[in-house]
Design an enzyme around this catalytic site. Structure first.
Site, PDB file in Angstrom:
ATOM      1  N   GLU A   1      -3.452   7.354   2.139  1.00 23.77           N
ATOM      2  CA  GLU A   1      -3.754   7.506   3.400  1.00 23.77           C
ATOM      3  C   GLU A   1      -2.290   7.794   4.479  1.00 23.77           C
ATOM      4  O   GLU A   1      -2.476   7.094   5.747  1.00 23.77           O
ATOM      5  CB  GLU A   1      -4.645   6.354   4.093  1.00 23.77           C
ATOM      6  CG  GLU A   1      -6.005   6.424   3.453  1.00 23.77           C
ATOM      7  CD  GLU A   1      -7.086   5.260   3.973  1.00 23.77           C
ATOM      8  OE1 GLU A   1      -6.413   4.234   4.594  1.00 23.77           O
ATOM      9  OE2 GLU A   1      -8.279   5.411   3.621  1.00 23.77           O
TER      10      GLU A   1
ATOM     11  N   LYS B   1       0.749  -1.305   0.119  1.00 25.87           N
ATOM     12  CA  LYS B   1      -0.025   0.004  -0.043  1.00 25.87           C
ATOM     13  C   LYS B   1       0.907   1.164  -0.044  1.00 25.87           C
ATOM     14  O   LYS B   1       1.637   1.559   0.947  1.00 25.87           O
ATOM     15  CB  LYS B   1      -1.037  -0.057   1.431  1.00 25.87           C
ATOM     16  CG  LYS B   1      -1.832   1.142   1.276  1.00 25.87           C
ATOM     17  CD  LYS B   1      -2.623   1.171   2.633  1.00 25.87           C
ATOM     18  CE  LYS B   1      -3.643   2.433   2.990  1.00 25.87           C
ATOM     19  NZ  LYS B   1      -4.322   2.242   4.100  1.00 25.87           N
TER      20      LYS B   1
ATOM     21  N   GLU C   1     -16.517  -4.216   8.087  1.00 24.53           N
ATOM     22  CA  GLU C   1     -16.124  -2.920   8.614  1.00 24.53           C
ATOM     23  C   GLU C   1     -17.333  -2.224   8.286  1.00 24.53           C
ATOM     24  O   GLU C   1     -17.849  -1.405   9.375  1.00 24.53           O
ATOM     25  CB  GLU C   1     -15.002  -2.294   7.803  1.00 24.53           C
ATOM     26  CG  GLU C   1     -14.676  -1.058   8.027  1.00 24.53           C
ATOM     27  CD  GLU C   1     -13.328  -0.407   7.363  1.00 24.53           C
ATOM     28  OE1 GLU C   1     -12.859  -1.051   6.504  1.00 24.53           O
ATOM     29  OE2 GLU C   1     -13.092   0.852   7.426  1.00 24.53           O
TER      30      GLU C   1
ATOM     31  N   ASP D   1     -14.808   2.776  -0.881  1.00 23.67           N
ATOM     32  CA  ASP D   1     -14.536   1.952   0.427  1.00 23.67           C
ATOM     33  C   ASP D   1     -15.338   0.793   0.906  1.00 23.67           C
ATOM     34  O   ASP D   1     -15.578   1.154   2.019  1.00 23.67           O
ATOM     35  CB  ASP D   1     -13.829   2.881   1.418  1.00 23.67           C
ATOM     36  CG  ASP D   1     -12.797   1.970   2.271  1.00 23.67           C
ATOM     37  OD1 ASP D   1     -12.557   0.944   1.984  1.00 23.67           O
ATOM     38  OD2 ASP D   1     -12.443   2.333   3.501  1.00 23.67           O
TER      39      ASP D   1
END
Lengths: 696, 696
Positions: free
Chosen positions: A303, A299, A410, A382
């Site tokens: 973020e 990644k 999530e 997401d």
């Protein structure tokens, strides 16, 4: 055979055994038949993987049938089971026709039942020992689910090449977005010693068809950065040994800035010669400890993670640098496409996070090395309860691709709510991208059927933790299982998978199976009903993402908005008047999304700003639809609970009570969702429910 | 004298010295005068406290005047300073008239300047060494702020008995609601060794008049529970020794369930004989280590803390049990009134958190032992930028009371925003409760002027941490200082306190003083303007409480609602149609709050649900008022920044840059507040700004 003994976890609950429960067949006729058939097993193969398969066969048959077959290298009687590989045994090879052999891929298996001289003969074979292992696991599945011997015969190859599980486990033992306890791998910055549990986990995964695992979080912090150093590499190798025994390749998430943090270099520039050499040396080092190491999951530039952008390089530069280092060893780079601006100004309506993955990666199509895969989230945002399919899928043609799904719930109830995700995944897999003309479904792209790339397959963030039942909510095991089965064969239906899981987990009693199947199949829609309407998403509490908060992300920096005012709601993503996101799809798809009338209603607010008074096809106004679905969603949870209550005495008591407790929590929390969402819109519009129901 | 050397903190910045900076007097005439006057100092007293005062005098005079006076027991020349106590020296006693002596309380001081034979003689005396110490600190303050010798003479006694600082420091080093670094007392579950910094802190507090400190968080967790055991008691005693040297009593926050957690008892029932005995023994134990220990601060039955409710007992039962244990040693119990239902259902409009403190404690008036004080938050909610005064204050008549304020800026910008709180506190202190007829202001109640109870005074949650400048934002020191000065004398004006602080911190240059004073005095109103309008509060992000989130607490369990819909906003707390909270005040006050017309507009939405179209006295609609104040608030921050920019070169460069950086952050964040609040209401109402300004 692996040097780790297969053992039950100390908690010893039946929930721990998941789909490897191997409870005794209830059907007496079948029980007798199989006892007869399987008195003797001949094994024409010797390897760790085969030994594990044989071990599983012993465990399974003892559970299913109460027998301990005689194992030998050749059958002595007429009846019996022969297992082996084409590669490992001339005899096995001789039992198969040329057509049969041709149709078996590297991981494929054949199960063949023949009746001769009033006795049954069963053959389970693979081209390789991995294929054989899958054959054995599938044989056990078929017996457990009451398949008659005559119906066993089949040849199966996995449709997808990489069938990957991603753990977001941190080495301190925490699990990012984990809702089932702590990590099963890590604790207090150490790799934990509970290898017997990890072995059981490998069995579960292999039994369902998983062949790849990344064991640490894609957000790689200080200590995780050291996984590829002396501090941890030997312990990683131990884990690898377990997974190797079940045909599972181990990957590590790595820190793109490793050269800076542990490499004594002053840069992580992927075009810098020293950096490239460092990674080559690092790859040599890793493979010297783990010769069959899978590769890196990365990644980058996302973020707050470091990445090639820091050095003005492209993601192709970054990925290719790592690919070059792994290539001599056969390793792969899996590079995530979750790259977007997470410092967005909510006031600025020209930026659209949904556009980001396509905008970043589409220009790089064809520029990645052939051992790089891009891992693409199913939707552009997401893992919301409803999103359109990412326009990258079907647009990238010259790039290896993995579809990334999220098993861990999530945004879908965090394993406190029942939400069977397989129907959602099916819709994604069957979505027609028109990437190579009509019929270019997502599943055909990632299976490489369409574009014939080097690599492809499935990835998913797992829901596994160290809770005794692995997944927090026991019924969330159906998602772990369902994901793996879809990765093996995306043409399986949601119903088939649900039924398999129920029969392996609870019972073959068809009334019970039907009730639980109904519960599973309706649960995603129920969750969608009482949460976020028509594809708009994000009406959750920030950070932890549990529970309703309509404006929770509305004025934040994350690019996640609903734009509701007193007249309407939705994000205009059309080309005509909005962010232009709809134009990222192929023409046939773009036309549908661009049009308010043609847009599938479940995605209406994702693509359009719509007045509350707008009439849906049902004749309801948008506002009334919101009210109706939120009342309906809670009723559906009430039905879930009632259905489950009807199973008292028909499933084990501890399971019954555990699921009941979760359903009661879900019922209470679904009311919270209903009331907050409905109140929000009533307060904003002043328009009451047409049916006069209570809104606070 | 304390065995701890007074030393500058290693960071050594001028900001560390706070109001004890003692920079050289700029006024040459005064400088000459004082150099002349203070060449010689006679000390007629010997004690640790006096030694500390003498030490301070040396430090101070060297800084202020650049001199090292001769210290002796008697003046040799005509000019000079004599210091001592009535109790400690017949000579001092002889210098004072009977009237003067009568007017000096236990902590009072006299400063007297006389000119004789062309020479000046200065006397600083107290009845006790504590009074003397305050006299010395005040002398230094008066010199620093350019007071001529002729204007020094005064007799002062503190108006309030207890002048308390509460630390919400956890023993792991974190500070609940702390915005200035970590704890200065604790680190890694140990009491830290940086005693020189703690000594400096004690000097700062004593210099401003503080005489009581509770060093640990009212939320007492596992390790803090052990502060009253062998594990920590000796280290607590070391801290006590430092504070003792500055006349400051040390308190500990205790765990009401200590008997369960560390006492091997199975109950914490305050009426249980074993529990009572345990606490008596525990008190004996504590006083054997710390003979002048102050007592206990207790948060019970609040936000998940244990308390007497568990056993069906009252808070009087709980507090009196502890009071009985401390009584023989002269210790006090300070019992917080922050008790409310924090599991409220937002749908239920009959419950009102604002009512809770009164409902819980009013029935107990007169039932507490005489060494118990109730610590009452200034407002009924929780330190919002604007709240009415708690109706408990003025209603309780037979109960010792401490007013609890919050210096740490939890809801007022977290020391990233400039918000000088003294004007808010002044409004609270001057509020007329009508508790004993007209004129029964809050300050008269807590000073015991009205009800003549045993004890009374001020408490406040501090903003202190281990940042080099103590308070994160250097200008937040003005709140620490201002609180202490108000606790000493609540009749001081906001302007006087601001001016004192500026002159001690920066300069006596009147142009600079005026600019900074203007900044401080306008900052609270500016903050209120761009944040939460007209007393409604709570439009903040949950948990950390920083930044705007209009619905952040709207559908939560905390009892904190604004009830905004498309027509209006506000909580109806009237007796006529609302929660009845307004009726908890005395008739004269209740009538005002009950009436939409009479209610002070700054509290309008606290007491009434008001349509957006409602016209305020200014002629603006409520909605337009919200828009106007939010635009205005940002302009005011812009003015703060412009004013500060004008001080370049007139304050020290590091201070200038530090404050500028904070103001720039505040400006950007105030725009975030403005835009989110305005957008929220525009979207909800559809009514644009009359002046056509940009709302997103």
């Amino acid at each position: 055979m692996s040097n780790v003994k297969v053992a039950n976890h100390k908690t010893g609950t039946s929930m721990y055994k998941a789909w490897l429960k191997y409870y005794r067949l209830e059907n007496k006729e079948l029980l007798t038949l199989y006892k007869q058939l399987l008195r003797e097993v001949a094994v024409a193969e010797d390897s760790v993987i085969t030994a594990n398969a044989v071990n599983e066969l012993k465990t399974g048959l003892y559970g299913l049938l109460g027998i301990k077959p005689v194992f030998s290298s050749e059958l002595t009687g007429e009846a019996g089971l022969v297992i082996g590989t084409i590669e490992g045994s001339k005899e096995i090879s001789g039992l198969l026709s040329a057509d049969e052999k041709d149709s078996l891929g590297e991981e494929g298996f054949i199960i063949r039942f023949k009746t001769e001289n009033n006795a049954g003969r069963l053959l389970v074979a693979g081209k390789t020992n991995k294929g054989l292992m899958y054959g054995v696991f599938n044989l056990l599945r078929l017996i457990q689910t009451e398949t008659a011997p005559q119906a066993l015969s089949r040849i199966e190859n996995p449709v997808n090449q990489l069938r990957t599980i991603n753990h977001w486990d941190n080495i301190d033992g925490s699990v990012e977005r984990g809702y089932a306890g702590r990590s099963i791998f890590f604790k207090n910055n150490k790799i934990t010693g509970n290898l017997s549990r990890i072995n059981d986990y490998a069995r579960m995964l292999a039994a369902a068809g998983i062949n790849t695992i990344a064991i640490n979080n894609v957000n790689v912090h200080e200590f995780e950065t050291l996984l590829i150093t002396d501090k941890y590499i030997k312990d990683v190798a131990k884990l690898n040994e377990i997974f190797r025994g079940y045909g599972i390749k181990l990957f590590l998430s790595i820190n793109f800035a490793s050269t800076l943090e542990i490499g004594n270099l002053e840069t992580a520039d992927p075009l810098d010669g020293n950096v490239r050499q460092w990674w080559k040396d690092k790859a040599d080092y890793i493979y010297s400890h783990i010769p069959d190491f899978g590769g890196f999951l990365v990644k980058a530039d996302s973020e707050g993670r470091p990445g090639p952008f820091t050095y003005g390089r492209t993601h192709a530069d970054g990925a290719n640098m790592l690919a070059e280092a792994l290539k001599p060893h056969g390793g792969l780079v899996i590079w995530r496409c979750f790259v977007y601006n997470c410092q967005q100004d909510w006031r600025d309506r020209t930026i659209d996070r949904a556009r980001a993955a396509y905008d970043h990666f589409m220009p790089l199509d064809g520029k990645f090395q052939d051992n790089v895969l891009l891992q693409i989230k199913n939707g552009p945002m997401d893992f919301q309860v409803r999103e359109p399919v990412s326009p990258l899928i079907g647009s990238l043609k010259k790039t290896n691709q993995l579809l990334e799904l999220q098993i861990t719930q999530e945004y879908t109830g965090q394993q406190r709510h029942l939400c069977y995700l397989v129907p959602m995944w099916k819709e994604i897999l069957d979505f027609d991208t028109y990437g190579n003309g009509k019929g270019t479904t997502v599943k055909k792209i990632i299976s490489r059927d369409t574009f014939k790339n080097n690599y492809g397959g499935f990835a998913a963030v797992t829901n596994i933790g160290d809770d005794a039942n692995w997944t927090g909510h026991q019924m969330a095991q159906a998602n772990t299982y369902g994901y793996a089965r879809l990765a093996w064969n995306p043409d399986l239906s949601s119903e088939e998978i649900a039924e398999e899981w129920i029969r392996r987990t609870y019972t073959n009693d068809s009334k019970v199976v039907d009730i639980i199947k109904g519960m599973l199949l309706g649960s995603w829609k129920a969750y969608e009903n009482y949460t976020s309407p028509l594809g708009i998403g994000w009406m959750v509490n920030p950070n932890h993402h549990y529970g309703p908060n309509v404006d929770g992300y509305e004025y934040d920096k994350w690019g996640t908005y609903h734009r509701a005012d007193h007249k309407g709601i939705g994000v205009d993503r059309t080309v005509k008047s909005g962010t232009g996101y709809a134009g990222q799809y192929h023409k046939e798809v773009a036309e549908v999304y661009e049009s308010l009338e043609k847009c599938p209603e479940e995605l209406l607010l994702f693509f359009h700003y719509v007045p509350y008074a707008y009439r849906l096809k049902s004749g309801e106004t948008l506002l009334q639809y919101i009210y109706n679905t939120h009342f309906r969603g809670v009723e559906q949870v009430e039905e879930l609970k009632q259905n489950w209550l009807g199973l008292k005495g028909k499933v084990e008591e501890d399971v019954f009570l555990h699921v009941l407790e979760r359903l009661e929590g879900q019922l209470s929390h679904s009311k919270e969702w209903r009331d907050i969402i409905n109140t929000y819109f009533l307060r904003k519009t002043g328009i009451p429910d047409e049916l006069g129901r209570k809104i606070y």
